[in-house]
Design an enzyme around this catalytic site. Sequence first.
Site, short mmCIF file in Angstrom:
data_model
loop_
_atom_site.label_atom_id
_atom_site.label_comp_id
_atom_site.label_asym_id
_atom_site.label_seq_id
_atom_site.Cartn_x
_atom_site.Cartn_y
_atom_site.Cartn_z
N CYS A 89 30.34 21.43 7.73
CA CYS A 89 30.52 20.05 8.21
C CYS A 89 30.16 19.97 9.69
O CYS A 89 29.01 20.14 10.05
CB CYS A 89 31.94 19.58 7.91
SG CYS A 89 32.11 17.79 7.96
N HIS A 206 32.84 20.97 1.88
CA HIS A 206 33.92 21.83 2.37
C HIS A 206 34.38 22.84 1.32
O HIS A 206 35.31 22.54 0.55
CB HIS A 206 35.12 20.98 2.77
CG HIS A 206 34.94 20.22 4.04
ND1 HIS A 206 35.18 20.76 5.28
CD2 HIS A 206 34.54 18.95 4.27
CE1 HIS A 206 34.94 19.88 6.22
NE2 HIS A 206 34.54 18.76 5.65
N GLU A 208 36.26 25.31 1.75
CA GLU A 208 37.65 25.72 1.99
C GLU A 208 38.64 24.72 1.40
O GLU A 208 39.82 25.02 1.27
CB GLU A 208 37.90 25.89 3.51
CG GLU A 208 38.13 24.62 4.32
CD GLU A 208 36.86 23.85 4.65
OE1 GLU A 208 35.80 24.13 4.07
OE2 GLU A 208 36.93 22.92 5.49
#
Lengths: 234, 776
Positions: A89, A206, A208
């Site tokens: 990002c 993302h 994560e």
Amino acid sequence: MKAAVVVFPGSNCEADTAHVIGDVLQEPVEYVWYATAGREALAAYDCVILPGGFAYGDYLRVGAIAAIAPVMEGVRAHAERGGLVLGICNGFQVLLESGLLPGAILRNASLEFRSQWVHLRVEDDRTPFTRRYREGQVLKMPIAHGDGNYFAEPQTLAELEGAGQVVFRYCDAAGRVTPAANPNGSAANIAGIRNRRGNVLGMMPHPERCSEPLLGGVDGLGLWQSVVAALVQV
Amino acid sequence: MNVTDGQLREVALSRAEYDEICRRLGRAPNAVELGMCGAMWSEHCGYKNSKVLLRRFRAPPEGPASSRSAPTAGATAAPPPAGRVLIGAGEENAGAVDVGDGLAAVFKIESHNHPSAVEPFQGAATGVGGIVRDIFTMGARPVAILDSLRFGPPDDPARGARNRYLCEGVVAGVAHYGNCIGVPNVGGEVVFGRSYSENPLVNAMCVGIARAGRLVSSGATGTGNSVLLVGADTGRDGLHGATFASVDDPQASHRGVVQVGDPFREKLLIEACLEAMDAPWLVAMQDLGAAGLTSSVVECASKGESGMEIDVARVSRRETGMTPYEVMLSESQERMLVIVRRGQEGAAQAVFARWGLHSDVIGQVTDDGMVRVMEDGQTVAELPYSLLTAPPLYVREGVEAPSVRALRERDLSTLPVPDDLNATLLRLLAAPNIAGKQAIYRRYDQTVQTNTVQAPGGDAAVLRLKGTPRGIAVATDGNGRYCYLDPHAGGRIAVAEAARNVSCTGATPLAATNCLNFGNPEKPAVYFQLQQAIEGMAEACEALGTPVISGNVSLYNESGGEAIYPTPIVGVLGLMEDVTRHCPSRFQRSGDVIALLGDTLEELGASEYLEQIHGLVAGRVPEIDLAREGAMQRLCRAAITGGLLRSAHDCADGGLAVALVESCSGAFGLPADDAAGAAPVIGAGVELPGSWLRMRPDAVLFGESQSRLVVSLAPEDWGALVALAGEHGVPLHRLGRTGGERVTLAPYIDVELARALETHATALERGLRVTLPAAL
């Protein structure tokens, strides 16, 4: 594997990233403050991650100030040494601004922030970040950005495609790369690219945020496991 | 000082209040002191019209607080929720409850209505910034934001464009601020109604997580300790913000009172202040909000029962030539007051400097009960804090407007039932208040911090508590139309519905916060609404075991002499022991049994259906029996904890028919471009119980009877649910089965699921579209 998560003053995904590496994968991870200078600043780490956020508020072009932060000298040196660098990002935006990856990011074509789940097609399963996936696999990951519209000159795009540097593309659930599946107007539905050498990856989604079943998906886990596996081999 | 009417108007004090200040002070205040008094005695800071009524949240009307040991019917048995409260209402910047494992959830809701009416983007952005500061001031990391927004209808023939502009600006402002600071926006509501056209409501709630034993106080103690002002420089922005929020008609006020937010600096403050929490030099922290430095200094001195002396000359300025008056009343954003042990100022300033934050030592803690303001060694104001924290309290007489009583008593039995109930359902699904809100929520980062287990669109947001097996659930609610027609019932329902939404996830509601949005309390009809709504809310909070631990009052929400609908917004936080067992709102599997917990009565009054389809705001608000509500919620939680339910969804706006469609798709619908729909979309086949067919079909389908949930469960669990419902004394109706590609409520409704979902998911986006000139 020992990972460094770089912390800029306005990073806001550094804890999420460290949580996945440290708590979910049980691998060593440390924060590195943005003001850490010197080419050897990151020499002790195998993988350096530039996390999501708004590094300096991003009132100027996104990532522009972070790209000249002291720590970037060490990030560049790490990449040159062949170490792994992952920008997620805002981290991807910083990699573009610093020239570690080609192209630029524009505001989303909708001119609005987009927080949603998207489908991604894995275009290259030979990078150290994607070996646990297979080419053509469709992943589901969250995005959350106002500036994710990847842009590059036609010649640069042709070079990227020619060298197989596009790693992830936005697609629909069936893996079709369509305009409707593109959440931000990115050229060629590009969601993530790598450098020629393959040790630097930048991506808008993302991983994560989708590495634990409780959070609605685990398709990000393969990326982290790929990195660990790649480094074990080294 | 010979004060003129004009000067008093500027500080929003009456002549009588001015005389009272002179009497208590034994002299006339100077201009700086007058400004400080005006700000602190404003409704916004001093709660002079509401404080007496708010006491009701702490104790029932008759008898002392100790009589509460006799529980109200329906109160939860164990554990006593009051035992969970760590910090109650009015004690600190926000309330706190124990959520186990040594953790505390800190939360509060606050309004930023008046600034948002003038400058929607910055008004909303700074509203988020303000409530987030209230949370991290206490040493809690902000983990969730919820917004409760009210606007005029986007399709209003005369004011639609303005309403859409305000909505667009507010949503963009909320997104701008929250996304940048990395706090997920996980819930709230967006409601449209005519009464909010010129006076939108922007209520923001923030939840933070702290270590329970390490909450930071705002009390300045230790004579000689230093007062540090940290963060942004002080400018002329936001002068008189507190007094501005305490008078009606925002249009008449100046745009300059609106502050401009800097979320990046707020993010730096969050990190620096949370780091400071563990430092040995930290004594207290207090953010600067309404009435700026004045209220923060007074707050710290009064909480610490000490005193404070500051020198405005040491305050870094954004512009030259500012007077002490301006410095004391500026509402420049992103500033914190930090009380530091004497001699350790350098260590403190170093922490803030590391985060790129400027700080000034502007004064010290004293012990004489005075707030003393100096400028270069000269005293420019000197007031006892006790004067500033004790404005006169007004108790007024409330009288219900006869026109409202007439509306409530209106006979609805003669209204025609629509011929085509399928078309009526589709119209309702497209109505702005029922349509999916994804067009708004996809602009807020919902997943940052990786705790979001149930994102916006469910009954309540569910967040995991990292490092523990637990989770919290949070929801806000408040129905202005109900409160307009019957503020007492509306107040009860606001609490009941927020708690119900939390219970739908399997969490046990622990505590509540509220924001009371009303018109001018000096009008008897408005005062009546305030009084009745508070009474209703307090009753429900007692019955459902959710004490009010924080809140905010926003009065004078009027324009052109007309008040908004009375709109108390309630936020409820609940706890679940095992977050992996949370219950979703949507059907999970085909072939499951669909059932209704609770009962359907013939109630059409005050419904969204009446307003949308018949153009009527009238009738009786649905009956709310708090004992029945409590029993139903306990049943729901017990069924979820026992693993019996696969989904649970509250019947609210649009009644059973809308709740059933939402159970197929989620309350926000499923936009085509979002891959969130992991579970396939599942239809529903329902046959209405025979006893309901004696009622009006529109009441059965769209009426808003309270204390009802649509649930789904595996067929083999039906017997166990019947037994459990029997134990709890809650009516249970087997309605049908999940599955297929239609939604049917035989014998009245049969629509294609895809069509219903398309309508529901896309209507709002079409309705909110701002039409741009062709040149763009």
